[in-house]
Every structure is written in C-alpha cells, then in structure tokens.
Scaffold this motif. Sequence first.
Motif, PDB file in Angstrom:
ATOM      1  N   GLN A  82      -2.638  -1.409  -4.967  1.00 12.48           N
ATOM      2  CA  GLN A  82      -1.484  -1.942  -5.384  1.00 12.48           C
ATOM      3  C   GLN A  82      -1.017  -2.792  -3.892  1.00 12.48           C
ATOM      4  OE1 GLN A  82       0.866   1.349  -7.115  1.00 12.48           O
ATOM      5  NE2 GLN A  82       1.608  -0.298  -8.556  1.00 12.48           N
ATOM      6  N   ALA A  83      -1.182  -1.953  -2.887  1.00 10.77           N
ATOM      7  CA  ALA A  83      -0.621  -2.498  -1.674  1.00 10.77           C
ATOM      8  C   ALA A  83      -1.399  -3.798  -1.106  1.00 10.77           C
ATOM      9  CB  ALA A  83      -0.577  -1.429  -0.645  1.00 10.77           C
ATOM     10  N   ASP A  86      -1.448  -6.584  -3.810  1.00 12.82           N
ATOM     11  CA  ASP A  86       0.094  -6.977  -4.252  1.00 12.82           C
ATOM     12  C   ASP A  86       0.176  -7.122  -5.634  1.00 12.82           C
ATOM     13  OD1 ASP A  86       2.505  -7.765  -3.953  1.00 12.82           O
ATOM     14  OD2 ASP A  86       2.106  -9.712  -3.423  1.00 12.82           O
ATOM     15  N   ARG A 100       5.034  -2.783  -0.373  1.00  6.89           N
ATOM     16  CA  ARG A 100       3.760  -2.391  -0.245  1.00  6.89           C
ATOM     17  C   ARG A 100       3.428  -1.326   0.508  1.00  6.89           C
ATOM     18  NH1 ARG A 100       1.400  -8.727   0.312  1.00  6.89           N
ATOM     19  NH2 ARG A 100      -0.694  -7.588   0.165  1.00  6.89           N
TER      20      ARG A 100
END
Length: 271
Positions: A82-83, A86, A100
């Motif tokens: 996810q970080a 994005d 993030r």
Amino acid sequence: MKNVNSTTENMIAILARCGYAAKGVVYLIVGVLASMAAFGLGGKNIGTKEAITHIAGQPFGSTMLGLMAFGLFAYTLWRIVQAFYDTEDAGSGFKGIATRLGFIISGLIYAGLGIYCLDLLLTAFSSSGGGGSTQDRTAKLMGTPGGIYLVFAVGIIFFGVGIRQIVRAVKRSYLKNWHMVKMNETQRKLAEGATRWGLSARGVVFMIIGSFLCIAAWQTDPSKAQGLGGALNTLASQPFGPWLLGVVALGLVGYGIYCFINARFRDVSTD
C-alpha cells in the motif's frame, strides 16, 4: 498493478485478504472479552498481545498461532505494498507521505504481533515472551538518545490516527475501497453499521493511547504509558464506566467485523 504480472497481483490479493482476516480475529477477541467484562460476564480488558495469548490457550492453539502468524505477516506485506504503490492515491505531498508512512508503521506493528505468535510457539506458550509490556517498551525507547521525543511523536501519531478513524466513520470514506456491487442492500446496511461503530470505537481507544504516551514523555515516566488493555481499563474507571466500556468494546467487535468485510469485499488491487 504497476509493473507486476497478474500472478503476483493475485498472490498479493490473497495475502491482503488473509491479513485482514487475521487482524479481524485479534480485534474480535479483544472486543468480546471487553464486552463480557463490561456486562459482568467474566471477561477482561486486554490488548492485542493478550488476545494472541488467549488464542494460544485454546484447543489446537499451536495450529491457530501458526495461521495467525501467517496472516499477520501477510498483512504487513500488504501494508508495505500500500505504501510503495500508493494504493489509496494519497499522493506525494506532505499528507500523502504521512499516510503512506502510517501504512509502514502499521505494518511493523502487526509484524511485531506475528513475531509474538512465533515466540509463543517457540516457548511453548510462555507468557513471558514478546518484548514486555507497553511500559517496558516505552522505558526502553526513552533510554535511547532522543527517546523521549520519539515517545511523544509516537503518541501524537496514535492520537492523529484515532482522529482519522473517527473522520473516516463520519465521512464514510471506507466505501470507496469496497466492491459494493458484490453486496446486497441488507449486507451494505449491516456492513456500514458495524464499520462506523468500529472505526469510531477504535479512534477513541487510539486517542487515549496517544494521550497516555504523550503524558509519559512529558513527565519522563514510562509507567504512564498504556496500551489497548490499559485504555479500556481507563474507560471502565470513569463515571458510567461499564456503559462507556460496553459501547467501545462492542465497537471493537464491530471493527473486527469490519476487518472481515475487508477480507471479503475490499478492493486489494493497486491499479
């Protein structure tokens, strides 16, 4: 998914769903036991590590711990994805970077829980493992150069995450992540009710935890720090404590349900 083939994307999706399910189990146990305590049914206020210890003491505990460890490490990987990719379209501005970074911190926290599962397996369910209490960990952090400022910063982060959880509940921003077409009308109403209550309750608890960490740093007293179980005990000790605890505890059950909803209906692609 950017620059990732379909096989890898499917594997990450499976890991994400397993991760949400494992997280849901932890919060469901915390919420159920706290609800029992609030209603005088013999439960107790515990944190996430104590919830995992509770799992260890059940029949087939070692098998469940192994599954939990897998799920929690899977959730860590999903947070990193996810970080890095994005997935929430947070962007590269200050707010986006903070969001993030929050995913990475969240992933590290659940990686710690996964390690705790393995520690319990390796120590035959000894309750002495896992890195100590919140106060112990806070004291160790305070003992490092600049540690007091780090504890205060962590407290601010927890408080901010708590506010964000409540804002998400009010704005219903979680809806953008769900495959709504896969839910019927009844499922949507039940899912929204559990989610809004769950996010609000978790937000309140995180704000309490953050406040205690900031107080511990301000007073240079690690004994002031409290984790999830301590936050629930604080609610229970207030006027109308059993009612407050009951509302929040049932909300944590709702948050566990929200995690299960994510495991089933959440969009876990990164496109």
